[in-house]
Scaffold this motif. Structure first.
Motif, mmCIF file in Angstrom:
data_model
loop_
_atom_site.group_PDB
_atom_site.id
_atom_site.type_symbol
_atom_site.label_atom_id
_atom_site.label_comp_id
_atom_site.label_asym_id
_atom_site.label_seq_id
_atom_site.Cartn_x
_atom_site.Cartn_y
_atom_site.Cartn_z
ATOM 1 N N UNK A 12 -38.730 4.452 -15.675
ATOM 2 C CA UNK A 12 -38.550 3.053 -15.259
ATOM 3 C C UNK A 12 -37.522 2.309 -16.107
ATOM 4 N N UNK A 13 -37.091 2.887 -17.206
ATOM 5 C CA UNK A 13 -36.152 2.181 -18.084
ATOM 6 C C UNK A 13 -34.787 2.063 -17.421
ATOM 7 N N UNK A 14 -34.255 0.843 -17.510
ATOM 8 C CA UNK A 14 -32.916 0.624 -16.947
ATOM 9 C C UNK A 14 -31.873 1.166 -17.926
ATOM 10 N N UNK A 15 -30.877 1.858 -17.404
ATOM 11 C CA UNK A 15 -29.835 2.374 -18.293
ATOM 12 C C UNK A 15 -28.668 1.396 -18.381
ATOM 13 N N UNK A 16 -27.966 1.306 -19.480
ATOM 14 C CA UNK A 16 -28.216 2.083 -20.677
ATOM 15 C C UNK A 16 -29.462 1.592 -21.427
ATOM 16 N N UNK A 17 -30.124 2.533 -22.090
ATOM 17 C CA UNK A 17 -31.338 2.228 -22.844
ATOM 18 C C UNK A 17 -30.917 1.864 -24.277
ATOM 19 N N UNK A 18 -31.240 0.651 -24.693
ATOM 20 C CA UNK A 18 -30.884 0.267 -26.069
ATOM 21 C C UNK A 18 -32.175 -0.123 -26.784
ATOM 22 N N UNK A 19 -32.596 0.724 -27.709
ATOM 23 C CA UNK A 19 -33.912 0.552 -28.315
ATOM 24 C C UNK A 19 -33.861 0.364 -29.820
ATOM 25 N N UNK A 20 -35.021 0.014 -30.363
ATOM 26 C CA UNK A 20 -35.173 -0.156 -31.811
ATOM 27 C C UNK A 20 -35.544 1.183 -32.438
ATOM 28 N N UNK A 21 -34.780 1.614 -33.419
ATOM 29 C CA UNK A 21 -35.027 2.898 -34.087
ATOM 30 C C UNK A 21 -36.262 2.806 -34.989
ATOM 31 N N UNK A 22 -37.021 3.898 -35.106
ATOM 32 C CA UNK A 22 -38.170 3.860 -36.016
ATOM 33 C C UNK A 22 -37.718 3.815 -37.472
ATOM 34 N N UNK A 23 -38.337 2.952 -38.276
ATOM 35 C CA UNK A 23 -37.970 2.899 -39.694
ATOM 36 C C UNK A 23 -39.210 2.664 -40.558
ATOM 37 N N UNK A 43 -37.090 -0.424 -25.818
ATOM 38 C CA UNK A 43 -38.170 0.437 -26.298
ATOM 39 C C UNK A 43 -38.365 0.193 -27.790
ATOM 40 N N UNK A 44 -39.620 0.295 -28.228
ATOM 41 C CA UNK A 44 -39.949 0.095 -29.646
ATOM 42 C C UNK A 44 -40.626 1.360 -30.181
ATOM 43 N N UNK A 45 -40.315 1.718 -31.416
ATOM 44 C CA UNK A 45 -40.993 2.851 -32.066
ATOM 45 C C UNK A 45 -41.730 2.340 -33.306
ATOM 46 N N UNK A 46 -42.869 2.948 -33.595
ATOM 47 C CA UNK A 46 -43.580 2.608 -34.839
ATOM 48 C C UNK A 46 -42.852 3.260 -36.021
ATOM 49 N N UNK A 47 -43.302 2.975 -37.217
ATOM 50 C CA UNK A 47 -42.878 3.751 -38.385
ATOM 51 C C UNK A 47 -43.456 5.154 -38.197
ATOM 52 N N UNK A 48 -42.884 6.143 -38.839
ATOM 53 C CA UNK A 48 -43.487 7.468 -38.686
ATOM 54 C C UNK A 48 -44.791 7.563 -39.488
ATOM 55 N N UNK A 49 -45.684 8.422 -39.043
ATOM 56 C CA UNK A 49 -46.987 8.563 -39.676
ATOM 57 C C UNK A 49 -47.308 10.050 -39.813
ATOM 58 N N UNK A 50 -47.914 10.408 -40.941
ATOM 59 C CA UNK A 50 -48.142 11.819 -41.248
ATOM 60 C C UNK A 50 -49.311 12.406 -40.455
ATOM 61 N N UNK A 51 -49.006 13.435 -39.691
ATOM 62 C CA UNK A 51 -50.044 14.139 -38.930
ATOM 63 C C UNK A 51 -51.051 14.775 -39.893
ATOM 64 N N UNK A 256 -18.179 5.830 -24.143
ATOM 65 C CA UNK A 256 -17.265 6.860 -24.661
ATOM 66 C C UNK A 256 -17.900 8.245 -24.674
ATOM 67 N N UNK A 257 -19.165 8.289 -25.061
ATOM 68 C CA UNK A 257 -19.799 9.603 -25.245
ATOM 69 C C UNK A 257 -20.762 9.965 -24.118
ATOM 70 N N UNK A 258 -20.760 9.144 -23.058
ATOM 71 C CA UNK A 258 -21.547 9.445 -21.867
ATOM 72 C C UNK A 258 -23.038 9.642 -22.188
ATOM 73 N N UNK A 259 -23.613 8.624 -22.791
ATOM 74 C CA UNK A 259 -25.004 8.702 -23.263
ATOM 75 C C UNK A 259 -25.938 7.929 -22.345
ATOM 76 N N UNK A 260 -27.228 8.236 -22.444
ATOM 77 C CA UNK A 260 -28.230 7.437 -21.726
ATOM 78 C C UNK A 260 -28.505 6.132 -22.464
ATOM 79 N N UNK A 261 -28.194 6.115 -23.738
ATOM 80 C CA UNK A 261 -28.424 4.899 -24.510
ATOM 81 C C UNK A 261 -28.287 5.149 -25.998
ATOM 82 N N UNK A 262 -28.675 4.165 -26.788
ATOM 83 C CA UNK A 262 -28.631 4.301 -28.252
ATOM 84 C C UNK A 262 -29.868 3.649 -28.874
ATOM 85 N N UNK A 263 -30.138 4.029 -30.109
ATOM 86 C CA UNK A 263 -31.133 3.318 -30.915
ATOM 87 C C UNK A 263 -30.395 2.585 -32.028
ATOM 88 N N UNK A 264 -30.842 1.367 -32.290
ATOM 89 C CA UNK A 264 -30.259 0.575 -33.384
ATOM 90 C C UNK A 264 -31.292 0.462 -34.497
#
Ligand SMILES: Cc1cc2nc3c(=O)[nH]c(=O)nc-3n(C[C@H](O)[C@H](O)[C@H](O)COP(=O)(O)O)c2cc1C
Length: 356
Positions: A12-23, A43-51, A256-264
């Protein structure tokens, strides 16, 4: 190839997808709330968490999984080296109502990579595939009705999930994505991406640096472009990542690089507006800094307030005397202290913009 069902919200995401990178240490629930409210990333990502931490009962880690109510897809990111743990953690992420689960295969931190997790997986391509497979099995078993109590997680972890999870939660399938780098000590983009595509994640987010580079030098967007070409027509989308400075920069790289999107990532520090292309003035930034503090106290009250100090320093710029104010802000202990510092600036009548 990832099938439509497994793609979940990604279809359902509209392209280009520009999301928040996990940090880690940055994209906690309060930061995501502010970024979501003022930047509207796709799109939003959480911080990474140890399995491994979670399956051994480290309940504190779960605070990374607290999330605000939003229509923006929020994806939980996890890292580790043991495929079995990913099976169990898939149940937690699903029960908590996330829209997706993201596997970190790019963290360069020694404590992670030396144990075989994060970017360490680039040296273990078959383990990386096995991790995706086990995560998928966990997601599928949960969707088919298996309960979290049946997967041998520590009691405190299950209790936390029961407290913070959404109930009742629709048993829809959770799409599995991953985030990685272009190599460990040298570039191996094409063989690594081909290996990952065999495991059919719905999306690959690719930071254009090797582990060895950490955050030095420039991200290699030519390599990201090669990865995007490999992903074309596979059902896996590719988001490029590394050094994107603005929305205009993002769009140019996507073209330029023919991408679906980027994370910032870092360009969003103290600047949720980076996703909109609108520059906020210093008063707006300070007001949002205050709102960020309030969100921290409300959403993640157990998190030490000092974690807010770096954010305050990032927001505080662009007016005469900003350096002195920053020096005060990095010593604050609660929202009230921030209010005391910020209010006089907001109510000052003289024009003080364009300072240090
Ligand atoms: C403080 C910090 C913490 C990070 N933590 C994570 C993390 O938890 N998971 C992850 O996949 N990447 C993490 N990264 C990497 C970023 O997501 C991103 O790949 C990197 O910063 C490059 O993008 P940028 O130039 O837009 O910041 C982190 C980066 C920074 C600066």
């Amino acid at each position: 190839m990832a099938n439509l069902l497994e793609r979940g919200f990604w279809t359902k995401l509209k392209k280009p997808i520009i999301g928040l990178s996990p940090m880690d240490g940055v994209t906690d629930a309060a930061f995501r709330f502010v970024t979501d409210t003022y930047g509207h990333p796709a799109i939003l990502f959480t911080e990474f968490t140890s399995v491994e931490g979670i399956v051994h009962g480290a309940g504190k880690l779960l605070s990374a999984f607290i999330h605000h109510k939003t229509a923006t897809p929020t994806v939980a990111q996890v890292f580790g080296a043991d495929p079995n743990g990913f099976y169990q953690v898939a149940f937690i992420v699903a029960e908590l109502g996330f829209e997706g689960i993201d596997i970190n295969m790019g963290c360069p931190d020694r404590s992670v990579a030396k144990k075989g997790g994060g970017a360490g997986l680039i040296l273990q391509p078959k383990v990386a595939q096995e991790i995706v497979k086990k995560t998928r099995q966990g997601v599928e078993d949960w969707t088919n009705g298996k309960n979290i109590e049946e997967v041998k997680l520590p009691e405190n972890i299950v209790a936390w999930v029961k407290q913070f999870g959404q109930s009742p939660i629709p048993r829809k399938i959770l799409p599995i994505s991953l985030k990685t780098r272009i190599g460990y000590d040298h570039i191996v983009t094409e063989s690594w991406i081909k290996n990952l595509l065999e495991a059919a994640p719905v999306n690959i987010s690719l930071h254009g640096r090797t582990l060895k580079q950490m955050y030095t030098g420039k991200a290699d967007w030519e390599e990201i472009g090669k990865a995007a070409a490999l992903c074309q027509a596979t059902g896996t989308t590719l988001l490029g990542n590394g050094d994107v400075k603005s929305i205009a920069d993002a769009k140019e790289k996507i073209r330029t690089y023919n991408l679906d999107g980027v994370l910032i990532g870092r360009a969003s520090f103290g600047n949720p507006w980076v996703f909109t292309g609108v520059e906020a003035d210093y008063k707006k930034r300070l007001l949002v800094a205050l709102e960020h503090c309030e969100a921290l106290e409300k959403l993640i009250p157990d998190q030490p307030f000092i974690t807010m100090r770096k954010h305050l320093a990032w927001y505080c710029r662009g007016f005469v005397g900003a350096t002195a104010v920053r020096q005060k802000l990095v010593l604050v202990k609660n929202t009230e202290e921030v209010r005391q510092i910020i209010f006089p600036i907001l109510h000052a009548t003289s024009e003080v913009a364009a300072g240090d």
